[in-house]
Design a protein around this motif. Structure first.
Motif, PDB file in Angstrom:
ATOM      1  N   GLN A  75       0.874  -0.991   0.057  1.00  0.00           N
ATOM      2  CA  GLN A  75      -0.151  -0.111  -0.024  1.00  0.00           C
ATOM      3  C   GLN A  75       0.915   1.259   0.056  1.00  0.00           C
ATOM      4  N   PHE A  76       1.889   1.099   0.694  1.00  0.00           N
ATOM      5  CA  PHE A  76       2.822   2.196   0.889  1.00  0.00           C
ATOM      6  C   PHE A  76       3.424   2.680  -0.499  1.00  0.00           C
ATOM      7  N   LYS A  77       3.753   1.411  -1.017  1.00  0.00           N
ATOM      8  CA  LYS A  77       4.528   1.818  -2.654  1.00  0.00           C
ATOM      9  C   LYS A  77       3.495   2.483  -3.301  1.00  0.00           C
ATOM     10  N   ALA A  78       2.291   1.796  -3.285  1.00  0.00           N
ATOM     11  CA  ALA A  78       1.132   2.564  -4.289  1.00  0.00           C
ATOM     12  C   ALA A  78       0.729   3.867  -4.021  1.00  0.00           C
ATOM     13  N   PRO A  89       3.652  13.626 -13.620  1.00  0.00           N
ATOM     14  CA  PRO A  89       3.008  12.909 -14.365  1.00  0.00           C
ATOM     15  C   PRO A  89       3.645  12.173 -15.356  1.00  0.00           C
ATOM     16  N   LYS A  90       4.722  12.617 -15.730  1.00  0.00           N
ATOM     17  CA  LYS A  90       5.534  11.700 -16.692  1.00  0.00           C
ATOM     18  C   LYS A  90       6.782  10.886 -16.197  1.00  0.00           C
ATOM     19  N   ALA A  91       7.022  11.046 -14.877  1.00  0.00           N
ATOM     20  CA  ALA A  91       8.081  10.372 -14.304  1.00  0.00           C
ATOM     21  C   ALA A  91       7.646   8.784 -13.812  1.00  0.00           C
ATOM     22  N   SER A  92       8.505   8.145 -13.837  1.00  0.00           N
ATOM     23  CA  SER A  92       8.308   6.957 -13.161  1.00  0.00           C
ATOM     24  C   SER A  92       9.357   6.443 -11.952  1.00  0.00           C
ATOM     25  N   ILE A  93       8.713   5.730 -11.105  1.00  0.00           N
ATOM     26  CA  ILE A  93       9.735   5.448 -10.035  1.00  0.00           C
ATOM     27  C   ILE A  93      10.485   4.079 -10.193  1.00  0.00           C
ATOM     28  N   GLN A  94      11.761   3.809  -9.944  1.00  0.00           N
ATOM     29  CA  GLN A  94      12.170   2.409 -10.010  1.00  0.00           C
ATOM     30  C   GLN A  94      12.606   2.088  -8.539  1.00  0.00           C
ATOM     31  N   TRP A  95      11.960   1.150  -8.131  1.00  0.00           N
ATOM     32  CA  TRP A  95      12.191   0.789  -6.797  1.00  0.00           C
ATOM     33  C   TRP A  95      13.218  -0.289  -6.763  1.00  0.00           C
ATOM     34  N   PHE A 368       1.841   4.340   6.637  1.00  0.00           N
ATOM     35  CA  PHE A 368       3.219   3.766   6.776  1.00  0.00           C
ATOM     36  C   PHE A 368       3.435   3.604   8.147  1.00  0.00           C
ATOM     37  N   ASN A 369       3.292   4.786   9.110  1.00  0.00           N
ATOM     38  CA  ASN A 369       3.475   4.572  10.760  1.00  0.00           C
ATOM     39  C   ASN A 369       2.494   3.676  11.142  1.00  0.00           C
ATOM     40  N   VAL A 370       1.222   3.692  10.859  1.00  0.00           N
ATOM     41  CA  VAL A 370       0.343   2.885  11.513  1.00  0.00           C
ATOM     42  C   VAL A 370       0.415   1.347  11.059  1.00  0.00           C
ATOM     43  N   GLY A 371       0.666   1.020   9.836  1.00  0.00           N
ATOM     44  CA  GLY A 371       1.133  -0.170   9.573  1.00  0.00           C
ATOM     45  C   GLY A 371       2.571  -0.745  10.371  1.00  0.00           C
ATOM     46  N   SER A 372       3.421   0.099  10.545  1.00  0.00           N
ATOM     47  CA  SER A 372       4.709  -0.362  11.150  1.00  0.00           C
ATOM     48  C   SER A 372       4.482  -0.379  12.845  1.00  0.00           C
TER      49      SER A 372
END
Lengths: 455, 293
Positions: A75-78, A89-95, A368-372
């Protein structure tokens, strides 16, 4: 002619060897997921590096070791992808994800060879990386002024903010409320009460504490959480005193903890498998109701929930309390698991800072903090933790004295030596105070590897 | 016009240049820089600080390193004294003609080829407190022997030794098997005609003719023992305490877990010199004993 042919042949050999040696080995990454956007990648390769405009197309790399299949991580990633798309808008993230310990070694190598991701997570390396100029200055970011000063050593070096701490974690003792209620045990307020609780639980045929010391980090965490009150009771600046030689690792504080551990082992208060099972197995021992307590971090309630659902264990309520000294003094050890920084040599400085900004936004940082199960390091963020056990933890954090762990002043080699003594005692060998001399010697030898935290 | 010999020299030079360049870049240069770093305090992030011989001096004071050295030497000695004769015995048995010969050869060689991660998981299950071995001991009435084999300081190292021997046995046996099959049969026939008994044939024919194989096996056992890393790393991480550390594991931890890279490199260099000295000595001693074939 013949000579020319020979020269050509040898040059071809040189080239062939070089090409085969220079292949960028992305297969080494445990998982490298990137939006399949070849156009964006090509554009990134030719981008000028001044990707300040929101319409530029580029690829930004982010490195991490902990983003696995857990739902809140996905969910964090999304959430990050979605929020960043709004800005670029045109950028992409490489994990760039390498799960586990090897990530830290890989990151160091990448930083040394100028191939590190634009943005990367690290664990407790703000000062070391900041000192050598690997990190970009983030002091001007809007979130930087809202950081909790209590965690200053985790995000700044020489008054410059270099990292965003992803949350403040407090670890301690989780207990099975049903077992405690059934046996009429109150939450212990001193070591003596703790011992009487152990005895009652043992008499009921239940293992008092589940330990999974096959994973060295669990032994290390248990020892440090236990040391924190014993050390700080003798001096509020126990860690610094160790560093300055006013206190010693073979002193009465460490001896007290080792002696108590020995008593626990002798009386059978730990599972007999303590040294041969890992943390998930110890968690199973706890969630199956075979053990009444476990020393773990804020991720324990989530793990318990998962075990109740997938392993058929009968669900129970979890409670949380801190380690206490003989006199009942408690001091929680606060820790930062993940810190997020920007590579000083990134070609996309502003987009990288913006990516950190996106992650620091309440929509991404909060869940993220709630999940962790961690407390936000950014002040003023009110979160709702649905898990009752986590609210238990947060209540204890609110009511108890806390601070960064004493161990930030101790070299890793001395810590290793202490934990080795701890596991030796846990294995049933009688504690010998002489065993601590080695840790003190290593502290003195490797003092130079410690970077004093910001105060 | 260049002379033919000079031309030939240049031709050769161009051909070996790529390999030499790679070798210098990836072997000699890292080695030379390692020697320098062994005299520094270096955490691999911040600049190295020259500290002279301090790292080398501390190696002799570090009880974990000394424990690791003792363990490493013990593993190596066990390899020579126990695994070596056992693998020879196994090779002799597997060299005989019987129906399940192939199956047994495969079975004994399996630990060599199966991934150590897989075998360590299986052994972990067998050896833990509520594992198969303790159940077995319970069945045969040896309750007092029950223990957490890898979590008990007294039993962990003997268990690690047993696992290393188990893993290496098949490999050494295969080398001996090849050696046995290379011995000419007419030597045995001649010995039989001279009235030599089986024991004499083994002592005066088999053993001398197996000397080259023995040299190889002992060499591999020594190097393998001195470099032992994977089994203790996966099974115990060196613990409990420092009971099952080997030198390579202690060096690895000093670098990657404790960030004392200079110290780890110093340990690595001392280990390299030690391995070189031991293997050179071993080869000199054993080569003299080999029979001219």
């Amino acid at each position: 002619m013949k000579r020319k042919r020979m020269l050509l042949a040898s040059l071809t050999l040189v080239l062939a060897t070089l090409i085969s040696a220079c292949g960028a080995n992305k297969a080494n990454d445990a998982q490298t997921s990137t939006a399949p956007d070849s156009a964006a990648s090509e554009a990134s390769a030719s981008s000028s590096g001044s990707a300040g405009g929101t319409d530029d197309s580029f690829t930004i790399r982010i490195g991490a070791w902990f983003i696995d299949d857990r739902p809140f991580m996905q969910q964090f990633k999304a959430n990050v992808e979605k929020a960043y798309k709004e800005k670029y808008p045109k950028a992409s993230i490489q994990w760039d994800i390498t799960l586990g310990d090897t990530y830290a070694d890989k990151l160091k190598a990448e930083l040394a060879s100028d191939t590190a991701p634009d943005v990367f997570f690290h664990q407790g390396k703000t000062a070391a990386f900041g000192e050598v100029g690997y990190l970009a200055d983030l002091s001007g970011e809007t979130w930087a002024s809202k950081l909790n000063p209590g965690a200053k050593s985790a995000y700044s070096y020489k008054d410059t903010v270099y990292a965003l701490p992803m949350g403040i974690a407090s670890s301690g003792i989780w207990y099975n409320k049903k077992i405690f209620a059934d046996l009429g045990i109150e939450v212990p307020k001193s070591w003596a009460e703790m011992e009487s609780a152990f005895a009652k639980i043992k008499a009921a045929g239940i293992t008092p504490v589940a330990a999974g010391f096959k994973d060295a980090w669990t032994a290390s965490m248990t020892f440090n959480l236990w040391m924190q009150p014993y050390g700080n009771e003798s001096s509020p600046t126990f860690g610094k005193d160790l560093y300055e030689g006013k206190k010693r690792l073979d002193g009465p504080e460490v001896q007290a903890v080792m002696t108590h551990l020995q008593e626990m082992v002798e009386k059978g208060y730990l599972n007999k498998t303590a040294l041969s099972i890992d943390w998930p197995q110890s968690a199973e021992l706890f969630t199956s109701g075979k053990a009444a307590m476990i020393v773990q971090g804020p991720w324990m309630p989530g793990t318990a929930q998962e075990n109740f659902q997938t392993k058929g264990h009968t669900a129970f309520d979890l409670g949380y309390f801190p380690f206490r000294t003989d006199k009942g003094y408690a001091k929680l050890s606060l820790g930062i698991d993940q810190s997020l920084s920007v590579n000083a040599k990134t070609k996309h400085l502003q987009p990288a800072k913006d990516l950190v900004g996106v992650i620091a936004s309440p929509e991404v940082y909060g869940p993220f903090n709630v999940g962790s199960g961690t407390v936000p390091a950014i002040q003023g963020m009110q979160l709702d933790y649905p898990n009752a056990a986590l609210n238990d933890l947060l209540k204890v954090v609110d009511e108890t004295e806390s601070g960064m762990g004493y161990e930030i002043y101790v070299p890793a080699s001395a810590m290793t030596s202490l934990v080795e003594t701890f596991t030796k005692v846990a294995s049933g060998i009688k504690f010998d105070p002489k065993d601590l001399t080695e840790a003190q010697k290593k502290l003195e030898k490797d003092k130079g590897t410690v970077i004093l935290p910001a105060e | 016009m260049l002379k033919a010999s000079t031309r030939e020299w240049w031709t050769g030079f161009w051909f070996i240049l790529p390999a030499t360049a790679l070798f210098v870049a990836f072997v000699y240069y890292p080695f030379a820089s390692s020697v320098y770093y062994s005299f520094t305090e270096w955490d691999s992030i911040r600049p190295a600080k020259f500290i002279g011989w301090d790292n080398y001096a501390f190696l002799l004071e570090d009880s974990k390193m000394l424990q690791a050295a003792k363990n490493t030497i013990l593993i190596t000695l066990f390899g020579i004294v126990v695994q070596n004769p056992l693998s020879l015995l196994l090779a002799i048995l597997l060299n005989r003609s019987f129906r399940t010969k192939v199956l047994l050869r495969v079975a004994f060689y399996l630990p060599v080829v199966v991934s150590l991660v897989v075998t360590s998981i299986v052994w972990g299950q067998i050896l833990q407190y509520d594992g198969l071995l303790n159940h077995l001991l319970e069945r045969i009435g040896l309750l007092a022997w029950e223990r957490d084999w890898l979590g008990d300081t007294r039993s962990v190292f003997p268990t690690i030794i047993a696992l290393t021997q188990w893993q290496g046995l098949g490999y050494c046996a295969v080398i001996y098997l090849a050696g046995l099959q290379a011995i000419p049969q007419d030597l045995y026939e001649a010995a039989k005609m001279d009235g030599a008994k089986a024991v004499n044939r083994f002592v005066h024919v088999t053993l001398p003719m197996l000397m080259p194989a023995t040299t190889v096996v002992v060499f591999l056992t020594i190097v393998g023992g001195l470099k032992m890393f994977d089994i203790p790393y996966i099974m115990t991480g060196g613990g409990p305490g420092s009971a099952s550390y080997t030198l390579t594991l202690a060096i690895y931890n000093a670098a990657f877990r404790e960030n004392t890279y200079g110290y780890a490199i110093a340990g690595g260099i001392v280990l390299m010199i030690f391995i070189m000295a031991v293997t050179l000595l071993q080869l000199r001693v054993m080569r003299r004993k080999e029979v001219e074939m």
